[in-house]
Design an enzyme around this catalytic site. Structure first.
Site, PDB file in Angstrom:
ATOM      1  N   ASN A 142      47.118  -4.724  -4.972  1.00  0.00           N
ATOM      2  CA  ASN A 142      47.506  -5.780  -4.075  1.00  0.00           C
ATOM      3  C   ASN A 142      46.982  -7.125  -4.655  1.00  0.00           C
ATOM      4  OD1 ASN A 142      48.499  -4.070  -2.197  1.00  0.00           O
ATOM      5  ND2 ASN A 142      46.416  -3.540  -1.232  1.00  0.00           N
TER       6      ASN A 142
ATOM      7  N   GLU B 256      37.156  -3.832 -12.813  1.00  0.00           N
ATOM      8  CA  GLU B 256      36.335  -5.376 -12.806  1.00  0.00           C
ATOM      9  C   GLU B 256      35.631  -5.101 -11.109  1.00  0.00           C
ATOM     10  OE1 GLU B 256      37.926  -8.896 -13.751  1.00  0.00           O
ATOM     11  OE2 GLU B 256      39.131  -7.923 -15.302  1.00  0.00           O
ATOM     12  N   TYR B 257      34.932  -5.752 -11.126  1.00  0.00           N
ATOM     13  CA  TYR B 257      33.824  -6.001  -9.589  1.00  0.00           C
ATOM     14  C   TYR B 257      33.518  -4.448  -9.336  1.00  0.00           C
ATOM     15  CZ  TYR B 257      35.402 -10.829  -9.457  1.00  0.00           C
ATOM     16  OH  TYR B 257      35.697 -12.191  -9.910  1.00  0.00           O
TER      17      TYR B 257
ATOM     18  N   MET C 235      35.418 -10.606 -22.320  1.00  0.00           N
ATOM     19  CA  MET C 235      36.803 -11.512 -21.730  1.00  0.00           C
ATOM     20  C   MET C 235      35.984 -12.973 -21.514  1.00  0.00           C
ATOM     21  SD  MET C 235      38.485  -9.245 -18.746  1.00  0.00           S
ATOM     22  CE  MET C 235      36.818  -8.526 -17.995  1.00  0.00           C
ATOM     23  N   THR C 236      35.730 -13.556 -22.878  1.00  0.00           N
ATOM     24  CA  THR C 236      35.188 -15.058 -22.884  1.00  0.00           C
ATOM     25  C   THR C 236      35.965 -16.277 -22.414  1.00  0.00           C
ATOM     26  OG1 THR C 236      35.472 -14.567 -25.157  1.00  0.00           O
ATOM     27  CG2 THR C 236      33.215 -14.350 -24.384  1.00  0.00           C
ATOM     28  N   TYR C 237      36.640 -16.127 -21.303  1.00  0.00           N
ATOM     29  CA  TYR C 237      37.460 -17.078 -20.886  1.00  0.00           C
ATOM     30  C   TYR C 237      37.222 -17.358 -19.391  1.00  0.00           C
ATOM     31  CZ  TYR C 237      40.126 -13.020 -21.087  1.00  0.00           C
ATOM     32  OH  TYR C 237      40.898 -11.735 -21.301  1.00  0.00           O
ATOM     33  N   GLU C 238      37.977 -18.232 -18.672  1.00  0.00           N
ATOM     34  CA  GLU C 238      38.047 -18.631 -17.580  1.00  0.00           C
ATOM     35  C   GLU C 238      36.675 -19.031 -16.712  1.00  0.00           C
ATOM     36  OE1 GLU C 238      40.685 -17.288 -14.590  1.00  0.00           O
ATOM     37  OE2 GLU C 238      41.015 -18.548 -16.444  1.00  0.00           O
TER      38      GLU C 238
ATOM     39  N   TRP D 168      44.331 -13.579 -23.779  1.00  0.00           N
ATOM     40  CA  TRP D 168      44.966 -13.383 -22.489  1.00  0.00           C
ATOM     41  C   TRP D 168      45.646 -14.619 -22.287  1.00  0.00           C
ATOM     42  CZ3 TRP D 168      45.635  -9.668 -18.786  1.00  0.00           C
ATOM     43  CH2 TRP D 168      46.201 -10.116 -17.556  1.00  0.00           C
TER      44      TRP D 168
END
Length: 471
Positions: free
Chosen positions: A218, A260-261, A323-326, A448
């Protein structure tokens, strides 16, 4: 290859004369929509004259080989081209035989520095008896240098024909392609994914596909869904059995878990689940990897970080995508997507607990356009590097470069008087990331996401390392 930053008053003709490179070569390499329009502060990739050639409309490998006095096979080998007919306009080819014409004031030392080679190799290949007796117009052969080999992954969300075309165009630069995503369900089954077009293209381009499995449902990552699976051994067996079935049927080379989370109390449950996966997948030759949030310490707080156990997963799985971005995320304040100082903070911690040869550094292929002054609740628009340049050109903005973040940015005011701030990627920021991958001696890099055009990235990557091929 050189990276040139456009200065006030410069045009493409001036720049081409400075580097001795044809205008069409520069325009095609950078996919300039209008070669007559440049933006102050814009970074341009400049092919190395005589050593790099940008494919033009109508070219084929035979004609290019004839032009440079080499062979089709030699060009194909050094550029990792499996099918000599599979080339595309804008692609930079490394020419395996390279020559340099000595100019006034040059020495063997300065020439060796320019090409990143030793004076000794330059002397030996040219049989120079007296290095002090160079003369203007003398032609020297430049010895070929071998590039390091790194692994390169890219996630992809467009899984139909457009995604397949993307893989066909960029496959030579990739080790892995990771279609996003298969999601777990509460009963341990996995959602369906129609990715056959991308997988077919990957096989042709010798790119190994990784099956991405997430707790994404979702349009968001679901903590409760992850807990349901990670706290129930029976459901975990169902997940593993189904992913094995799909991997065998569709020809996947491995799996990438992006949970994640995950609740902090499920940290060890996640580790145990991965141990079970490895036990069942390794005997069949499948790779197991994970994607982890960018942490700077073992005990970093927050639901995004606490269940991601760098040390344990570094022992369990074959490799990890960090995930070395955002940092500059859509719902946050304007900032570089992957500020290099923050990326290094993550890596400085990561290499103390994860073997370097298991780390894939994450990198973005996109930028963002924020309305400013920024207000809580506003969402930035995702833009490609090409779109960012178009915006700067349209509104007469000059591009600036933040040396701390190693990222370009600019501000503009639109027709409605709304101010904007744009952070994006260019050849300079890409080079900074490739330098980090090499300097930290990492396994490689993971992008990504495909589908957002960033043509300079692939040209700069090719100048730094070759992508390992597993199939």
């Amino acid at each position: 290859m050189n990276i040139h930053v456009v200065q006030k008053g410069e045009n493409l003709r001036v720049i081409s004369q400075r580097y001795g490179v044809n205008i069409n070569q520069i325009a095609t390499a950078n996919q300039l929509p209008n070669p007559n329009v440049l933006v102050i502060g814009q970074a341009l990739v400049i092919p190395a004259s005589g050593h790099e050639y940008v494919i033009q409309p109508g070219d084929n490998l035979w004609s290019i080989a004839q032009r440079f006095g080499t062979t089709v096979q030699a060009i194909a080998d050094i550029n990792q081209i499996s099918n000599p007919t599979d080339i595309m306009v804008g692609q930079i080819l490394i020419i395996p035989i390279q020559y340099h014409t000595v100019r006034s004031g040059e020495t063997l030392w300065s020439i060796a520095q320019r090409y990143g080679i030793s004076i000794t190799s330059l002397i030996q290949i040219n049989r120079v008896l007296n290095p002090a007796n160079l003369y203007v117009g003398q032609v020297l052969r430049i010895p070929e240098t071998s590039l390091p080999i790194k692994e390169v992954n890219a996630y992809i969300t467009s899984l139909g024909e457009s995604g397949a075309r993307e893989v066909t165009q960029l496959g030579r630069y990739l080790t892995y392609i990771s279609p996003f995503t298969y999601s777990i369900k509460e009963d341990g089954s996995l959602t369906d994914l129609t990715e056959s077009a991308v997988l077919d293209a990957a096989r042709v381009e010798q790119v190994a596909p990784l099956m991405v499995v997430t707790n994404f449902t979702n349009s968001e990552f679901n903590s409760d869904l992850a807990a349901t699976i990670l706290r129930n051994p029976s459901l975990q067996n169902t997940v593993i059995d189904q992913l094995l079935s799909i991997m065998r049927e569709k020809g996947y080379s491995g799996v990438n878990f992006d949970f994640e989370y995950v609740y902090p109390e499920d940290r060890e449950n996640y580790n145990d689940f991965l141990r079970q996966v490895v036990t069942k997948l390794h005997p069949e030759g499948f790779l197991v990897s994970t994607a982890l949030a960018p942490k700077i310490s073992t005990d970093q707080k927050g639901i995004l970080y606490e269940a991601h156990d760098y040390a344990a997963q570094g022992e369990i799985v074959d490799f990890i995508v960090l995930m070395t971005y955002e940092w500059g995320w859509a719902g946050g304040k304007p900032w570089a997507i992957a500020p290099i100082n923050e990326v290094k903070r993550v890596l400085d911690y990561a290499v103390t607990v994860i073997p370097r040869q298991k780390i894939m550094m994450g990198a973005p292929l996109y930028g963002r356009d924020w309305k400013i002054p920024w207000k809580e609740g506003t969402i930035a628009k995702t833009v490609s590097s090409q779109q960012a340049l178009s915006l700067a050109s349209k509104y007469g903005a000059s591009i600036q470069y933040n040396t701390t973040y190693q990222s370009p940015f600019f501000r503009y005011t639109d027709e409605n008087g709304q101010q904007h701030e744009v952070w994006f990627e260019d050849a300079r920021s890409a080079q900074a990331k490739f330098d980090v991958v090499k300097n930290y001696r990492l396994r490689g890099i993971s992008y990504w996401v495909l589908g957002i055009p960033f043509p300079q990235n692939w040209l700069v990557q090719q100048n730094n390392f070759n992508a390992r091929k597993l199939i």
